[in-house]
Design an enzyme around this catalytic site. Structure first.
Site, PDB file in Angstrom:
ATOM      1  CG  ASP A 290      -2.179   0.860   0.942  1.00  0.00           C
ATOM      2  OD1 ASP A 290      -2.146   1.653  -0.014  1.00  0.00           O
ATOM      3  OD2 ASP A 290      -3.162   0.748   1.692  1.00  0.00           O
TER       4      ASP A 290
HETATM    5  C1  BGC Z   1      -5.009   3.217   0.248  1.00  0.00           C
HETATM    6  C2  BGC Z   1      -5.218   2.194  -0.840  1.00  0.00           C
HETATM    7  C3  BGC Z   1      -5.064   2.823  -2.194  1.00  0.00           C
HETATM    8  C4  BGC Z   1      -3.712   3.494  -2.268  1.00  0.00           C
HETATM    9  C5  BGC Z   1      -3.425   4.110  -3.609  1.00  0.00           C
HETATM   10  C6  BGC Z   1      -3.765   4.062   0.041  1.00  0.00           C
HETATM   11  O1  BGC Z   1      -3.728   5.135   0.904  1.00  0.00           O
HETATM   12  O2  BGC Z   1      -4.946   2.565   1.496  1.00  0.00           O
HETATM   13  O3  BGC Z   1      -6.476   1.614  -0.698  1.00  0.00           O
HETATM   14  O4  BGC Z   1      -5.222   1.857  -3.191  1.00  0.00           O
HETATM   15  O5  BGC Z   1      -3.651   4.506  -1.291  1.00  0.00           O
HETATM   16  O6  BGC Z   1      -4.159   5.234  -3.833  1.00  0.00           O
END
Ligand code: BGC
Length: 771
Positions: A290
């Site tokens: 993530d």
């Molecule tokens: C989130 C994810 C997301 C990623 C990319 C993160 O802060 O937890 O769910 O896919 O950002 O935007």
């Protein structure tokens, strides 16, 4: 391979690829892609391999704290494997040109985005989608999302999010499928099928990414990014199935979660990523972190950036999102012997394989097509489907004296901060949506009811009276339409139009960013200023319908006791107003069923239907001393899992069983006659639950094991049947108490079969299933 594109590739790579492409047939395409990756890997430098593991954010959309710089130079130097948060065909084309024409090996980039509940045509937030209980419809929503996103150059979506959550304080409960592992697994499969369609080599399908692996929805106290701690049995039985469902459906990628598991952050957790995901479940796609997940392990306290980067790689992470820990430290770790080149090769291989599967080596520009971008996105056809899908996600919580459906005559007073609100309709995580093109409730009511109904409207209140709080939820450029007038002035205006109306529709609830990432709430009531207005509207004596916008289950005890009709609409997407009006006026009979329990108060959380019995269950009436209950509130929720009303009235007759005593591989047929006792055709979600009465480890009081959404005509009785085999009785337990190896098995004995309209209202029958 497209020969015209060949001149963009370096000679070595071109030769390596060309020599292999001739033996590429459908049957041996997997072997061939492995061979191609091998030959590509053999010409790559260490830096180029590490470069493929890097996934920066282009910064067109903000979805996290940090941002990347110098991206174009890094692409040229072969230090970027993919890009996300990039918007627009021109930008995507240019970035791809730099990768393909200006980097030494010309390896194409993969472009990603959070296409969570639709692309431009936006469907309800995932929690709303999960209340539809119709897998074909859910799959169709993901299919449309993929068609639109790929038409604008995106090949990879960070969806589905399948984190089971039993805590409505957690803002991201809005992004998942609710509290149940079985329902969550069905939805995960449907979403993956929708995105990935008939194969990734097509140009209108995209690679899905199941997230956040794992257990992110169980963060303590519902506070985002907080610690998670749970037993392995609970993980396997209650939290893992939706992720596994996605893997079983062939999901191409998995995103590691922010939280820790058993004291080790998921991003560096070898047991989770290597043992469970790859060995036990057979996942062979790519694992991405993530947003800055690697770097955050430093704050988790398990090492410095170099150590945690090595830890993530060794655990089985392939791609590093945003943080560049891999890019900046893996070479040093290799020189110091902390990691091996084989580990880097493995990660690089998985990324290259994904690009092969997507057909990017055959045509790096396969998703870049101006004609598709102008003809296939936000089309009238897609929007019509989104409207129909949104209407199915609405959950009718209360409808005293059949206030609903509304009559198509007279005067409606539409009051509340969500009445004429456009930008909040798509809900959280709608980063690709043009929120300004959404349909407000006011617009929807006028369009659906036409001239037959007079609509008066007033805002009546702000979403929150605390301006600072409201500023915290006015992110991503979404307007909360704050009004500077005093509360008295706004209330007076609302009451003056209420007086002239036959019925009041109160459009109230949360702003869309009161749920979603980093939007946890400790008080999940309707905001106080709106509740004050609602009380005054009720005091006017006019019938009131509460149209409730929310990204989570709210505490609605007072509303349930006082408001005659409550329609929970979540955030229904771009077509919100039309879909809600369709249900308000009875063009569509509501059929949504809750995928998450609504508590009576915050103190009951976590509250969920499939709890264990305990050694001192409350049997009979609340309150009983020395039993598992509260002094101040009964154990029951306000609205149970699976609950939702219809304008029709469904009656369940007793369960009919094909047998009450079964053996081994036999199967059981459970049939329930359901009668639509009304003069309106309606859809009912018939739910099957099973209780395993005795287990080697303790079993829940009931578990969802099947459901069918059926159309039952007015006055008609439909026999709804389910077939049960021992597969449905299986669960994860220990092979023995000392070693605690986890096995997946069923155990002979007594079972209770339950069928009903929701988890708390079921018909029950008993069976014995012996070996
Ligand atoms: C989130 C994810 C997301 C990623 C990319 C993160 O802060 O937890 O769910 O896919 O950002 O935007």
């Amino acid at each position: 391979m497209n020969i015209l594109k060949l001149n963009h590739f370096c000679l070595g790579l071109a030769i390596a690829l060309l020599s292999l492409s001739s033996c590429d047939t459908k049957n041996n395409s997997e072997t061939s892609s492995i061979a191609k990756v091998d030959s590509l890997l053999s010409v790559m430098t260490l830096e180029e391999k590490i470069g493929q593991l890097n996934l920066p954010s282009a910064g067109d959309i903000t979805t996290g704290l940090a941002n990347n710089t110098g991206i174009a130079t890094k692409i040229k130097e072969g230090k970027v494997g993919g890009l996300f948060n990039i918007r627009g065909l021109d930008k995507i084309r240019k970035a791809q040109q730099v990768a393909v024409e200006e980097s030494r090996l010309g390896i194409p980039l993969i472009f990603a985005m959070d296409v969570i509940h639709g692309y431009k045509t936006t469907f309800p937030i995932p929690l709303g989608i999960s209340c539809i209980w119709d897998m074909e419809m859910i799959e169709a929503s993901a299919r449309i999302a993929a068609q639109e996103a790929t038409a604008e150059g995106i090949a990879w979506t960070f969806s589905p999010m399948t984190d089971v959550s039993r805590d409505p304080r957690w803002g991201r409960i809005s992004e998942g499928s609710g509290e149940d592992a079985y329902l969550g697994a069905q939805i995960a499969k449907a979403m993956v099928k929708g995105y990935q369609g008939d194969g990734l080599s097509l140009n209108n399908t995209m690679m899905a990414c199941v997230k956040h692996f794992a257990l992110y929805g169980a963060s303590e106290a519902g506070r985002d990014y907080n610690t998670v701690d749970m037993s392995h049995l609970r993980m396997y039985n209650e939290y893992f199935p939706p992720y596994k469902g996605a893997v079983d459906a062939g999901v191409g990628s998995v995103m590691a979660s922010f939280n820790e598991i058993d004291g080790i952050p998921a991003t560096g957790n070898k047991w989770l990523l290597d043992e469970v995901l790859r060995n036990q479940w057979g996942f062979n796609g790519l694992v991405v972190t993530d947003y800055t997940g690697v770097n955050e392990m430093v704050d988790h306290g398990v090492g410095d950036l170099q150590q945690v980067s090595g830890m993530a790689l060794k655990a089985g992470v392939d791609m590093d999102m945003v943080g560049e820990g891999f890019l900046t430290t893996l070479k040093k770790s290799l020189e110091e012997g902390a990691i091996t080149e084989a580990q880097i090769d493995m990660a690089c291989r998985r990324i290259l394989e994904a690009k092969y599967k997507l057909g990017l080596f055959d045509d790096p520009y396969k998703y870049i097509d101006d004609a598709r971008a102008s003809n296939e996105v936000f089309t009238a056809e897609n929007r019509a489907k989104a409207r129909a899908i949104a209407a199915e996600s609405l959950v009718l919580l209360k409808n005293e004296n059949n206030v609903l459906p509304l009559k198509e005559n007279g005067t409606i007073a539409l009051i509340g901060p969500l009445s004429d609100n456009v930008e909040n309709m798509p809900g959280t995580w709608s980063v690709s949506t043009d929120v300004k093109q959404s349909i407000s409730l006011l617009h929807g009511i006028k369009e659906v009811a036409g001239d037959k109904v007079k609509v008066l409207t007033a805002k009546g209140a702000n979403i929150l009276d605390d301006a600072d709080y409201e500023a915290r939820v006015s992110v991503f450029g979404k307007d909360t339409y704050r009004d500077d007038r005093s509360e008295e002035e706004m209330t007076a205006e609302a009451l003056s139009i209420a007086k002239k109306a036959d019925v009041i529709v109160a459009a109230m609830g949360e702003a869309s960013e009161m749920s979603g990432e980093s939007s946890s709430r400790s008080n999940i009531n309707l905001p106080a200023v709106q509740q004050r207005l609602l009380k005054k509207l009720l005091a006017s004596g006019k019938p009131v319908v509460l149209v409730l916008f929310t990204g989570r289950p709210l505490v609605l005890k007072w509303e349930d006791e006082n408001v005659p009709a409550i329609l929970n609409v979540w955030f229904p997407g771009t077509e919100a107003g039309l879909a809600i009006a369709d249900v308000l006026f009875g063009k569509v009979n509501p059929s949504g069923k809750l995928s998450t329990t609504f508590p009576q108060n915050v103190g009951q959380i976590p509250i969920y239907y499939n709890h264990k019995n305990t050694g001192r269950p409350l049997e009979g009436k609340w309150f009983q001393k020395f039993r598992s209950n509260y002094l101040d509130v009964p154990n029951e929720p306000l609205y149970p899992f699976g609950y939702g009303l219809s304008y029709s009235n469904f009656n369940y007759s007793d369960i009919k069983l094909s047998s009450t005593e079964l053996k081994g591989n036999e199967s059981l047929t459970v049939t329930v006659p359901v009668t639509n006792d009304s003069d309106i055709d309606g859809k009912e979600v018939v739910q099957l639950y099973i209780r395993d009465m005795v287990g080697s480890t303790t079993r829940p009081v009931k578990e969802l094991k099947g459901f069918q959404k059926v159309l039952i005509k007015a006055g008609e009785t439909k026999e709804v049947s389910f077939t049960i085999t021992t597969e449905d009785l299986k669960y994860y337990t220990y092979d023995n108490q000392t070693d605690r190896n986890i096995i997946y098995t069923w155990e002979p004995g007594a079972f209770q079969i339950m069928v009903g309209t929701n988890s708390a209202n079921v018909k029950t029958a008993n069976i014995i299933w012996s070996e």
